[in-house]
Motif scaffolding. Structure first.
Motif, PDB file in Angstrom:
ATOM      1  N   ASP A 282     -18.087  50.345  39.603  1.00 35.14           N
ATOM      2  CA  ASP A 282     -20.138  50.493  39.425  1.00 35.14           C
ATOM      3  C   ASP A 282     -20.616  48.501  38.937  1.00 35.14           C
ATOM      4  N   THR A 283     -21.225  48.614  38.874  1.00 30.72           N
ATOM      5  CA  THR A 283     -22.034  47.154  39.275  1.00 30.72           C
ATOM      6  C   THR A 283     -23.510  46.900  38.079  1.00 30.72           C
ATOM      7  N   PRO A 284     -22.792  46.682  37.009  1.00 29.69           N
ATOM      8  CA  PRO A 284     -23.933  46.662  35.555  1.00 29.69           C
ATOM      9  C   PRO A 284     -24.553  45.508  36.286  1.00 29.69           C
ATOM     10  N   THR A 285     -26.108  45.343  35.398  1.00 32.56           N
ATOM     11  CA  THR A 285     -26.601  44.294  35.476  1.00 32.56           C
ATOM     12  C   THR A 285     -27.076  43.221  34.620  1.00 32.56           C
ATOM     13  N   SER A 286     -26.531  43.726  33.380  1.00 32.10           N
ATOM     14  CA  SER A 286     -26.848  43.682  32.036  1.00 32.10           C
ATOM     15  C   SER A 286     -25.055  43.546  31.524  1.00 32.10           C
ATOM     16  N   THR A 287     -25.317  42.472  30.635  1.00 30.99           N
ATOM     17  CA  THR A 287     -24.133  42.443  29.955  1.00 30.99           C
ATOM     18  C   THR A 287     -23.922  42.675  28.507  1.00 30.99           C
ATOM     19  N   PRO A 288     -23.077  43.834  27.757  1.00 22.74           N
ATOM     20  CA  PRO A 288     -23.099  44.695  26.585  1.00 22.74           C
ATOM     21  C   PRO A 288     -24.045  43.489  25.573  1.00 22.74           C
ATOM     22  N   THR A 289     -23.177  42.708  25.061  1.00 22.77           N
ATOM     23  CA  THR A 289     -23.467  41.966  23.873  1.00 22.77           C
ATOM     24  C   THR A 289     -24.885  41.308  24.561  1.00 22.77           C
ATOM     25  N   VAL A 290     -25.240  41.122  25.234  1.00 19.95           N
ATOM     26  CA  VAL A 290     -26.904  40.751  25.279  1.00 19.95           C
ATOM     27  C   VAL A 290     -28.259  41.431  24.862  1.00 19.95           C
ATOM     28  N   LEU A 291     -27.745  42.682  25.458  1.00 21.19           N
ATOM     29  CA  LEU A 291     -28.763  44.042  25.444  1.00 21.19           C
ATOM     30  C   LEU A 291     -29.036  44.175  23.711  1.00 21.19           C
ATOM     31  N   TYR A 292     -27.357  43.809  23.390  1.00 18.95           N
ATOM     32  CA  TYR A 292     -27.499  44.654  21.901  1.00 18.95           C
ATOM     33  C   TYR A 292     -28.034  43.185  20.768  1.00 18.95           C
ATOM     34  N   ASP A 293     -27.487  41.764  21.474  1.00 23.30           N
ATOM     35  CA  ASP A 293     -28.159  41.087  20.490  1.00 23.30           C
ATOM     36  C   ASP A 293     -30.042  41.047  20.987  1.00 23.30           C
ATOM     37  N   ARG A 294     -30.677  41.247  22.200  1.00 16.74           N
ATOM     38  CA  ARG A 294     -31.405  41.529  21.740  1.00 16.74           C
ATOM     39  C   ARG A 294     -32.528  42.305  20.983  1.00 16.74           C
TER      40      ARG A 294
END
Length: 559
Positions: free
Chosen positions: A255-267
């Protein structure tokens, strides 16, 4: 992540129980992290019998995680066993098996199928035709019954109100959700349930849903749109199922994610810091791996592949998980791990070849995350929990070895905010390619300028070179970057990432669209290939079919 399974749950008549409270459960201790185990009653019984009862030295969890709701005409699992699609809950039983433990409660407020937000609207006491009269009153009475039950347990309760509020599968309306959250907090206060803390939990999911309904995780301002207010939120929560170094290898390979996990977690964690709130990893599990069988799959299609008997390939998930926890001890106060054989739960069954959303694979592929099913994972997990950052931990540092060599201990005091200003003189060597590279910290350039901390007004052929990016022995899967563009959202252009100079080999060339304004940012993750090993220079080059300004670049990093 119990997505749709609780749609039919509801409150029963609730005989209240009183359980002696422990002084340790008064609050999550400053500077310490409480470990929660979850997330069904059978999961927790098995964890007690197969892990804790067999090893007196295994650190006891400070809390347990269970789920419930307030919908009429079905069970809620508080005082009698409730079985919904194989998910079994009995709060009385679990509380008895874990005396003194705090309780993290997932309060389901969605109404799939339908997505008409009936529970939220009922909480708000709206005069809508479908909830007028007795039905709406039953919802509100059930909420009070639920809160009173938790008040009378004497436990510290962390109530995850409409957990994963921004998950597209929940279909929450943004305004209804925020207003209902406030009402729940008001009822907690009115009922004098001082032992109940509210948790506002993001799904922190790697793929956007419909941005019209604000399921747009790639939007940097995403969280602010959902926030009900500092006065009603006690804890900020997030879900962590994927980690940067491995999620594209198996879990998101199809599948094609639109965000990288750690970018989201850090946010999420930075949002908590900005609002002076403690944070909780409210759900975490190595989705799509199987600890017993040592195989892995994509999360949206059951296409399991063998890991060749190498447990460290699963161990890598845990290594990244605990490393992240150790890096964020300034704000994290709790983490909850889902120790479940998902395949034994009918809700999460997904036979080989089945695709998420099909009748026999409604929620995608989950696998088996039970730590007791692999001796090496169990031993390393134990050593992680013995780290003194955890309540009940007594040893120094991480100590566990997940197969990547002996880990180093994290700094005792991590930074409270990420760096925002690059060095005055950009270094020519030794920059971590997997850390955030501020775009203005270029070593050489052609045609670029710096405005308000970003590389601005790039035109066709303009470039910026970044020297000394160290990849070490890691091979990146993606480049992640944040950009804006005054061009229309229908107008396309390209940002090239090249190894070495502006004429070097292309390692990624994502096609992008305008964002409509230089202040409207998007975060993008794009696959890379043929990245040189070791230390190298990376050059970004803007490309378009005209001479007008193309984009502003804020930062980038590899993952």
């Amino acid at each position: 992540m119990l997505r749709k399974i609780l749609a039919g749950l509801a409150a029963l008549a609730v005989p209240l129980i009183a359980v002696a409270a422990s002084p340790a459960e008064a609050a999550l201790p400053p500077g310490k992290i409480t470990f929660f185990a979850g997330q069904t009653t059978p999961d927790l019984t098995a964890y007690k019998q197969q892990v804790l009862d067999r090893d007196a030295a295994f650190p006891r969890p400070g809390g347990v995680t269970l789920y419930t709701n307030i919908s009429p005409n079905s069970c809620n699992g508080l005082t009698v066993t409730c079985n919904l699609n194989g998910n079994v809950f009995n709060f009385n039983q679990t509380l008895a098996e874990y005396p003194g433990a705090a309780v993290a409660v997932g309060l389901y407020l969605a109404d799939n199928p339908g997505c008409v937000n009936q529970p939220l609207r009922a909480i708000l006491n709206r005069n809508d035709a479908d909830i007028a009269g007795a039905l709406g009153q039953q919802y509100r009475q059930n909420l009070d019954n639920l809160l009173t039950y938790f008040k009378n347990t004497g436990r510290q309760v962390y109530l995850r109100v409409g957990y994963e509020f921004d998950g597209p599968w929940n279909c929450y309306n943004t305004d209804f959700y925020k207003q209902a959250f406030r009402v729940v907090k008001q009822r907690i206060t009115t009922l004098g349930a001082t032992n109940i803390k509210t948790v506002w939990q993001s799904a922190s999911y790697a793929k956007d849903g419909d941005p019209q309904y604000k399921f747009d995780f790639s939007n940097p301002n995403h969280l602010a749109d959902w926030y009900p207010g500092d006065d009603v939120v006690d804890y900020v929560g997030l879900s962590t199922f994927y980690w940067d170094a491995t999620y594209r290898q198996y879990q998101w390979a199809c599948d094609t994610p639109t965000s990288t996990p750690t970018v989201l977690y850090d946010r999420v964690l930075n949002f908590a810091r900005a609002h002076s709130k403690p944070a909780m990893i409210a759900e975490s599990t190595p989705q799509a791996y199987r600890t017993a069988n040592l195989d892995a799959s994509c999360v949206t299609v059951n296409n399991r592949v063998s890991l060749g008997g190498d447990w460290t390939k699963v161990g890598s998930w845990y290594d990244q998980y605990f490393a992240y926890i150790n890096r964020n001890t300034d704000v994290l106060r709790a983490v909850s791990y889902i120790n479940s054989n998902w395949e034994a739960i009918s809700q999460f069954s997904c036979p080989p070849g089945a695709t998420a959303g099909s009748p026999n694979c409604t929620d995608g592929y989950w696998g088996n995350s039970r730590i007791q099913d692999n001796a090496a994972i169990l031993a390393n997990f134990k050593r992680e929990l013995q780290n003194s950052i955890f309540v009940n931990g007594t040893l120094t540092g991480r100590g566990a070895n997940w197969g990547g060599g002996t880990p180093t201990n994290p700094p005792t005091t991590p930074p409270t905010t990420p760096p925002t200003t690059p060095p005055t003189t950009p270094p020519a060597s030794g920059r971590d390619a997997f850390a955030t590279i501020e775009a203005e910290s270029r070593n050489a350039q052609s045609g670029t300028t710096v405005t308000a901390g970003r590389l601005s007004s790039l035109n066709n052929g303009d470039w910026a070179r970044y020297d000394g990016l160290a990849f070490g022995g890691r091979t990146p899967n993606q480049v992640v970057f944040r950009y804006s563009s005054a061009r229309p959202t229908t107008q396309a252009f390209t940002l090239e990432f090249r190894a070495g100079s502006a004429t070097g080999p292309v390692i990624a060339a994502p096609g992008l669209l305008g964002t409509g304004s230089v202040t409207a940012y998007k975060e993008i993750a794009f696959n890379v290939s043929n990245v040189p090993a070791g230390t190298t220079s990376i050059t970004v080059v803007a490309r378009a079919n005209d001479s007008a300004d193309i984009l502003d670049l804020d930062w980038f990093r590899f993952s």
